[in-house]
Design an enzyme around this catalytic site. Structure first.
Site, PDB file in Angstrom:
ATOM      1  N   ASP A 210     -11.699  -0.970 -23.806  1.00  0.00           N
ATOM      2  CA  ASP A 210     -12.227  -1.009 -22.351  1.00  0.00           C
ATOM      3  C   ASP A 210     -12.381  -0.038 -21.680  1.00  0.00           C
ATOM      4  OD1 ASP A 210     -12.818  -3.680 -22.386  1.00  0.00           O
ATOM      5  OD2 ASP A 210     -10.737  -4.481 -21.671  1.00  0.00           O
TER       6      ASP A 210
ATOM      7  N   ARG B  75      -3.510  -9.586 -20.153  1.00  0.00           N
ATOM      8  CA  ARG B  75      -4.652  -9.291 -21.103  1.00  0.00           C
ATOM      9  C   ARG B  75      -4.206  -8.163 -22.166  1.00  0.00           C
ATOM     10  NH1 ARG B  75      -7.923  -5.567 -20.315  1.00  0.00           N
ATOM     11  NH2 ARG B  75      -9.954  -6.625 -21.018  1.00  0.00           N
TER      12      ARG B  75
ATOM     13  N   GLU C 148       3.053  -8.150   8.946  1.00  0.00           N
ATOM     14  CA  GLU C 148       3.114  -6.427   8.894  1.00  0.00           C
ATOM     15  C   GLU C 148       4.082  -6.009   7.775  1.00  0.00           C
ATOM     16  OE1 GLU C 148       0.925  -5.667  10.916  1.00  0.00           O
ATOM     17  OE2 GLU C 148       0.929  -7.886  11.350  1.00  0.00           O
TER      18      GLU C 148
ATOM     19  N   PRO D  73       0.942  -1.319  -0.096  1.00  0.00           N
ATOM     20  CA  PRO D  73      -0.065  -0.177   0.044  1.00  0.00           C
ATOM     21  C   PRO D  73       0.753   1.339   0.256  1.00  0.00           C
ATOM     22  CG  PRO D  73      -0.610  -1.591   1.923  1.00  0.00           C
ATOM     23  CD  PRO D  73       0.565  -2.108   1.233  1.00  0.00           C
TER      24      PRO D  73
HETATM   25  N1  4GX Z   1      -1.657  -3.242  -2.974  1.00  0.00           N
HETATM   26  N2  4GX Z   1      -0.956  -5.618   0.888  1.00  0.00           N
HETATM   27  C1  4GX Z   1       1.884  -5.907   1.216  1.00  0.00           C
HETATM   28  C2  4GX Z   1       2.506  -6.538   3.548  1.00  0.00           C
HETATM   29  C3  4GX Z   1       3.045  -5.124   3.861  1.00  0.00           C
HETATM   30  C4  4GX Z   1       2.514  -4.781   5.234  1.00  0.00           C
HETATM   31  C5  4GX Z   1       2.825  -3.525   5.847  1.00  0.00           C
HETATM   32  C6  4GX Z   1       4.060  -3.226   3.639  1.00  0.00           C
HETATM   33  C7  4GX Z   1       3.647  -2.622   4.704  1.00  0.00           C
HETATM   34  C8  4GX Z   1      -1.224  -4.036  -1.185  1.00  0.00           C
HETATM   35  C9  4GX Z   1      -2.026  -3.222  -1.813  1.00  0.00           C
HETATM   36  C10 4GX Z   1      -1.542  -4.524   0.202  1.00  0.00           C
HETATM   37  C11 4GX Z   1      -1.034  -5.855   1.979  1.00  0.00           C
HETATM   38  C12 4GX Z   1       0.390  -6.195   0.302  1.00  0.00           C
HETATM   39  C13 4GX Z   1       0.308  -5.618   3.114  1.00  0.00           C
HETATM   40  N3  4GX Z   1       3.555  -4.300   3.249  1.00  0.00           N
HETATM   41  N4  4GX Z   1      -0.447  -4.537  -1.950  1.00  0.00           N
HETATM   42  N5  4GX Z   1       1.190  -6.631   2.718  1.00  0.00           N
HETATM   43  N6  4GX Z   1      -3.102  -2.411  -1.376  1.00  0.00           N
HETATM   44  O1  4GX Z   1      -2.423  -4.065   0.999  1.00  0.00           O
HETATM   45  O2  4GX Z   1      -0.566  -3.929  -3.371  1.00  0.00           O
END
Ligand code: 4GX
Length: 262
Positions: free
Chosen positions: A175, A160, A122, A95
């Site tokens: 699209d 795709r 985490e 994120p």
């Molecule tokens: N878009 N996640 C990564 C592990 C994490 C935890 C804390 C960094 C800090 C996500 C998203 C996503 C959940 C993948 C936490 N990484 N990935 N994961 N939104 O939510 O790509």
């Protein structure tokens, strides 16, 4: 050209969906793309196959160890070179990354190989991210329980768009969002049989056989949908010079309220 993606994940089974279902499966069977998964557990250095540990400074949850991930990434890049490809850039799904959009999907298709790093718990030890990650990509401002589904979404979006993957070459480009970054609009509505469903008739123009009328109606529906649901995208289309005078005249007649997205 064939694409090769190496995924670092504690849950390699999840990626079976891409090779066993739908459009991505057919493209895989035709050799358009290849997948290799690497489980960091196989690179754990102790006899308990430890891949995570408690965070320094305390707090809840666990942090993925740098060493097993670094070795898994090394193995993946080594394998890519043995296959005659460049060692792929390492993308971490999180994120904290830059939001994925269609423009980034298209630009990633210039790379024949990539390494996708999926975190659980985490997160991942910051020093691993500092030393091996080339780019962080986010699916959006929400939290998944791991990077796997984000990596699968990225792969699906990439596959795709690969040449010869969709039956109808036009359908990828047409699209919704096909290219909102350079002035694309949301998609127009679609209808199929029956002609009346739940008391709603198919718009008569679609049964008229008049292809010019149909094209104009679809364009206007796309404009209306974008105006009401994503005015930001309509503004971008305007700035990109993608709206014709006919489009602007039509929009000027729609002084009626912009409905909020329900
Ligand atoms: N878009 N996640 C990564 C592990 C994490 C935890 C804390 C960094 C800090 C996500 C998203 C996503 C959940 C993948 C936490 N990484 N990935 N994961 N939104 O939510 O790509």
């Amino acid at each position: 050209m064939t694409y090769r993606y190496d995924v670092i994940t504690l849950f390699p089974e999840m990626f079976g969906v891409l090779t066993t279902c739908g459009v991505t499966r057919r493209a895989h069977e035709r050799g358009i793309w290849q997948l290799q998964t690497w489980n960091p557990r196989q690179f754990a250095s102790d006899r308990y196959k430890t891949i995570d540990d408690r965070p320094y400074g305390g707090g809840p949850g666990m942090v993925m160890l740098a060493q097993p991930l670094a070795q898994a990434i090394d193995a993946a890049q080594h394998d890519q070179r043995v296959a005659g490809l460049p060692a792929g850039r390492v993308i971490y799904l999180s994120p904290q990354g830059r939001r994925l959009d269609h423009a980034r999907v298209v630009s990633l298709l210039a790379e024949p190989s990539l390494v996708l790093l999926c975190g659980r718990y985490e997160g991942v030890d910051e020093r691993l991210l500092n030393t091996v990650v080339d780019e962080e990509i986010s699916l959006g401002d929400f939290v998944l329980s791991g990077g796997e589904i984000a990596a699968m979404a990225l792969l699906d979006a990439l596959i795709r768009q690969m040449p010869d993957v969709l039956n109808d070459a036009a359908s990828a480009a047409q699209d919704s969002f096909a290219d909102v970054t350079t002035g694309g609009l949301l998609d127009c509505p679609h209808y199929t049989r029956p002609e009346v469903y739940a008391g709603q008739a198919v718009p008569p123009v679609l049964l008229s056989g008049n292809h010019a009328d149909i094209a104009r109606w679809r364009r206007q529906q796309a404009l209306l949908s974008t105006l009401s649901k994503r005015p930001d995208i309509l503004a971008r289309a305007r700035e990109a010079g993608q709206l014709t005078q006919a489009d602007e005249r039509f929009l000027a007649l729609q002084s009626s309220a912009i409905k909020p997205n329900p």
